[in-house]
Design a protein around this motif. Sequence first.
Motif, PDB file in Angstrom:
ATOM      1  N   ILE A   1      44.395  33.692  39.680  1.00  0.00           N
ATOM      2  CA  ILE A   1      45.288  32.755  38.985  1.00  0.00           C
ATOM      3  C   ILE A   1      46.154  33.526  37.997  1.00  0.00           C
ATOM      4  O   ILE A   1      47.372  33.392  37.973  1.00  0.00           O
ATOM      5  CB  ILE A   1      44.481  31.666  38.247  1.00  0.00           C
ATOM      6  N   SER A   2      45.506  34.349  37.190  1.00  0.00           N
ATOM      7  CA  SER A   2      46.255  35.211  36.272  1.00  0.00           C
ATOM      8  C   SER A   2      45.334  36.259  35.677  1.00  0.00           C
ATOM      9  O   SER A   2      44.156  35.989  35.439  1.00  0.00           O
ATOM     10  CB  SER A   2      46.893  34.388  35.141  1.00  0.00           C
ATOM     11  N   PRO A   3      45.866  37.478  35.464  1.00  0.00           N
ATOM     12  CA  PRO A   3      45.106  38.469  34.700  1.00  0.00           C
ATOM     13  C   PRO A   3      45.281  38.182  33.209  1.00  0.00           C
ATOM     14  O   PRO A   3      46.344  37.712  32.788  1.00  0.00           O
ATOM     15  CB  PRO A   3      45.767  39.793  35.087  1.00  0.00           C
ATOM     16  N   ILE A   4      44.249  38.415  32.431  1.00  0.00           N
ATOM     17  CA  ILE A   4      44.343  38.223  30.983  1.00  0.00           C
ATOM     18  C   ILE A   4      45.029  39.443  30.382  1.00  0.00           C
ATOM     19  O   ILE A   4      44.749  40.582  30.764  1.00  0.00           O
ATOM     20  CB  ILE A   4      42.937  38.021  30.376  1.00  0.00           C
ATOM     21  N   ASP A   5      45.942  39.207  29.459  1.00  0.00           N
ATOM     22  CA  ASP A   5      46.727  40.293  28.857  1.00  0.00           C
ATOM     23  C   ASP A   5      45.837  41.395  28.291  1.00  0.00           C
ATOM     24  O   ASP A   5      44.816  41.125  27.648  1.00  0.00           O
ATOM     25  CB  ASP A   5      47.618  39.751  27.730  1.00  0.00           C
ATOM     26  N   ASP A   6      46.262  42.650  28.546  1.00  0.00           N
ATOM     27  CA  ASP A   6      45.625  43.841  27.963  1.00  0.00           C
ATOM     28  C   ASP A   6      44.156  44.006  28.346  1.00  0.00           C
ATOM     29  O   ASP A   6      43.367  44.559  27.588  1.00  0.00           O
ATOM     30  CB  ASP A   6      45.751  43.833  26.427  1.00  0.00           C
ATOM     31  N   THR A   7      43.779  43.524  29.514  1.00  0.00           N
ATOM     32  CA  THR A   7      42.417  43.708  30.021  1.00  0.00           C
ATOM     33  C   THR A   7      42.443  44.743  31.145  1.00  0.00           C
ATOM     34  O   THR A   7      43.516  45.130  31.624  1.00  0.00           O
ATOM     35  CB  THR A   7      41.851  42.382  30.558  1.00  0.00           C
ATOM     36  N   PRO A   8      41.280  45.232  31.598  1.00  0.00           N
ATOM     37  CA  PRO A   8      41.258  46.209  32.696  1.00  0.00           C
ATOM     38  C   PRO A   8      42.013  45.743  33.940  1.00  0.00           C
ATOM     39  O   PRO A   8      42.699  46.540  34.586  1.00  0.00           O
ATOM     40  CB  PRO A   8      39.764  46.367  32.981  1.00  0.00           C
TER      41      PRO A   8
ATOM     42  N   ILE B   1      46.674  44.336  38.778  1.00  0.00           N
ATOM     43  CA  ILE B   1      46.347  43.091  39.482  1.00  0.00           C
ATOM     44  C   ILE B   1      47.268  41.991  38.970  1.00  0.00           C
ATOM     45  O   ILE B   1      47.473  41.842  37.768  1.00  0.00           O
ATOM     46  CB  ILE B   1      44.864  42.721  39.273  1.00  0.00           C
ATOM     47  N   LYS B   2      47.828  41.220  39.915  1.00  0.00           N
ATOM     48  CA  LYS B   2      48.857  40.248  39.553  1.00  0.00           C
ATOM     49  C   LYS B   2      48.456  38.831  39.942  1.00  0.00           C
ATOM     50  O   LYS B   2      47.593  38.622  40.802  1.00  0.00           O
ATOM     51  CB  LYS B   2      50.180  40.603  40.242  1.00  0.00           C
ATOM     52  N   SER B   3      49.119  37.882  39.312  1.00  0.00           N
ATOM     53  CA  SER B   3      48.931  36.478  39.668  1.00  0.00           C
ATOM     54  C   SER B   3      49.333  36.261  41.123  1.00  0.00           C
ATOM     55  O   SER B   3      50.380  36.739  41.560  1.00  0.00           O
ATOM     56  CB  SER B   3      49.784  35.602  38.751  1.00  0.00           C
ATOM     57  N   GLY B   4      48.489  35.565  41.871  1.00  0.00           N
ATOM     58  CA  GLY B   4      48.771  35.316  43.280  1.00  0.00           C
ATOM     59  C   GLY B   4      48.120  36.302  44.225  1.00  0.00           C
ATOM     60  O   GLY B   4      48.094  36.079  45.443  1.00  0.00           O
TER      61      GLY B   4
ATOM     62  N   GLY C   1      31.689  49.204  31.068  1.00  0.00           N
ATOM     63  CA  GLY C   1      31.665  50.609  31.451  1.00  0.00           C
ATOM     64  C   GLY C   1      31.356  50.861  32.910  1.00  0.00           C
ATOM     65  O   GLY C   1      31.541  51.976  33.406  1.00  0.00           O
ATOM     66  N   LYS C   2      30.890  49.846  33.630  1.00  0.00           N
ATOM     67  CA  LYS C   2      30.574  50.003  35.051  1.00  0.00           C
ATOM     68  C   LYS C   2      31.734  49.494  35.898  1.00  0.00           C
ATOM     69  O   LYS C   2      32.259  48.409  35.666  1.00  0.00           O
ATOM     70  CB  LYS C   2      29.295  49.246  35.396  1.00  0.00           C
ATOM     71  N   ALA C   3      32.137  50.296  36.899  1.00  0.00           N
ATOM     72  CA  ALA C   3      33.306  49.954  37.711  1.00  0.00           C
ATOM     73  C   ALA C   3      32.947  48.986  38.831  1.00  0.00           C
ATOM     74  O   ALA C   3      31.808  48.955  39.306  1.00  0.00           O
ATOM     75  CB  ALA C   3      33.919  51.215  38.301  1.00  0.00           C
ATOM     76  N   VAL C   4      33.929  48.198  39.248  1.00  0.00           N
ATOM     77  CA  VAL C   4      33.794  47.330  40.410  1.00  0.00           C
ATOM     78  C   VAL C   4      34.970  47.617  41.341  1.00  0.00           C
ATOM     79  O   VAL C   4      36.107  47.780  40.894  1.00  0.00           O
ATOM     80  CB  VAL C   4      33.754  45.836  40.008  1.00  0.00           C
ATOM     81  N   SER C   5      34.680  47.729  42.641  1.00  0.00           N
ATOM     82  CA  SER C   5      35.709  48.042  43.635  1.00  0.00           C
ATOM     83  C   SER C   5      36.208  46.755  44.289  1.00  0.00           C
ATOM     84  O   SER C   5      35.413  45.939  44.756  1.00  0.00           O
ATOM     85  CB  SER C   5      35.128  48.973  44.701  1.00  0.00           C
ATOM     86  N   LEU C   6      37.530  46.584  44.303  1.00  0.00           N
ATOM     87  CA  LEU C   6      38.144  45.391  44.886  1.00  0.00           C
ATOM     88  C   LEU C   6      39.169  45.787  45.942  1.00  0.00           C
ATOM     89  O   LEU C   6      39.879  46.784  45.789  1.00  0.00           O
ATOM     90  CB  LEU C   6      38.846  44.561  43.807  1.00  0.00           C
ATOM     91  N   THR C   7      39.232  45.004  47.003  1.00  0.00           N
ATOM     92  CA  THR C   7      40.301  45.133  47.994  1.00  0.00           C
ATOM     93  C   THR C   7      41.165  43.885  47.888  1.00  0.00           C
ATOM     94  O   THR C   7      40.666  42.763  48.014  1.00  0.00           O
ATOM     95  CB  THR C   7      39.735  45.255  49.421  1.00  0.00           C
ATOM     96  N   LEU C   8      42.453  44.089  47.620  1.00  0.00           N
ATOM     97  CA  LEU C   8      43.362  42.967  47.386  1.00  0.00           C
ATOM     98  C   LEU C   8      44.610  43.092  48.235  1.00  0.00           C
ATOM     99  O   LEU C   8      44.897  44.158  48.797  1.00  0.00           O
ATOM    100  CB  LEU C   8      43.784  42.902  45.911  1.00  0.00           C
ATOM    101  N   VAL C   9      45.352  42.013  48.293  1.00  0.00           N
ATOM    102  CA  VAL C   9      46.677  42.044  48.888  1.00  0.00           C
ATOM    103  C   VAL C   9      47.598  41.247  47.972  1.00  0.00           C
ATOM    104  O   VAL C   9      47.254  40.152  47.524  1.00  0.00           O
ATOM    105  CB  VAL C   9      46.683  41.476  50.329  1.00  0.00           C
TER     106      VAL C   9
END
Length: 429
Positions: free
Chosen positions: A110-117, A123-126, A154-162
């Motif tokens: 829906i939306s990324p929160i400003d100034d977050t990872p 990562i963009k809206s949509g 501190g722990k990473a998460v891997s995402l696949t997006l389009v």
Amino acid sequence: MRFLTKVSCSLAVCLALGSVAFAAAKPEDDRFAPLKRFSQVMDLVENHYVKPVTRNELIDGAIVGMLQQLDPHSSFLSKDEFKEMQVSTSGEFGGIGIEISMENGRLTVISPIDDTPADKAGIKSGDVILEIEGESTQDMTLVDAVQKIRGPKGKAVSLTLVHKDQQKPFKVKVVRDTIPIISVKANEVEPGYLYIRLNRFNENTTTELKQALTDYQKGGKQLKGTILDLRNNPGGLLEQAVNVSDVFLPSGQIVSIKGKNQEQEKIFSAKGDGSDVVSPLVVLINSGSASASEIVAGALKDHKRALLVGEKTFGKGSVQTVIPLSDGSGIKLTTALYYTPSGRSIQAEGIEPDFMVPMQDNESDRDKLAANHQFRERDLTRHLENKKKKASDATDDPKQKMLDQLARDNQLKLALELVKYFPIKTYVP
């Protein structure tokens, strides 16, 4: 004969005592009769239902049905739902900083929160999330997805997006951080006039509100008026609704709650600590303003402290108590109704604004303009771009964003005129 009489009397006493005992036992039997019926049905389902089903599933389903038939707001919370509810009101969580939803069966940002990872990772809206840690999201529930994306700082998460309107997927590793759930946003709409948007009532709402007011008045800046936007705010914590109202009220009752028993009755009043906002106030409301939002709007209206602009509120005048269960799940149970300072319940009634102003449908307006669109230079293929204009369009200037919102938001536009020129009750500190 005397012996027979004694026997008869003894027998009569025994029968009488037996009747008393039976009468005493009957209410107990009546109390447990429905439970016996429930147990019988559960045994029948376990033994004869066409598919395997566990006893826990049956019990959970029965509890869900029991609470659902009470009212729309009483409900059973599974372990995951109970944890998620605690996070939504706690003020922060470990994650990457995105709001997600299921759109047409696809996990969508829906939306990324400003100034977050997530914001910093591009990562963009949509955007559609196709995989989380290599696992497809196609058959994943929203709760499962949230749990997999959230995690320790501190722990990473891997995402696949389009990206929206693109076909090529991309992978990104995002390092989780502590994400604050920001419930208050503030912007100057005109010199001296502050627009404050409350999108929920969580543990930090009052603190954030006071900080926004303090930040604005730093350096001796005068606050001439405030617009408090409660539109589409579904509510939250009762305590925070009381504290937010207290910021604008020097004294008097804010809300009262009344339950089944007299000991459940409680009155909440303003503390009058001298730090109240005393300038004119306009509150924006609509049909999405519910519960805690209506407590604030109702208190400010009854005390004639603010003008209400917009549309009639949702009408949720009940109080829910969240009760944890021993296995980590919980129930949300309606335990009381609340009343505005004038003694009015708004349950299923809502709060009427002082100025009823429906929101204009800008999408329809744009469609009308599009129908009358005329051919211009910018419509030509390979036309030269105006670089200066493009740079201006891309600006993230808060003042420009506020001006853009003011141009398309007719309710906000009226609120600004009212807070500037309409006589609204104020207080001398």
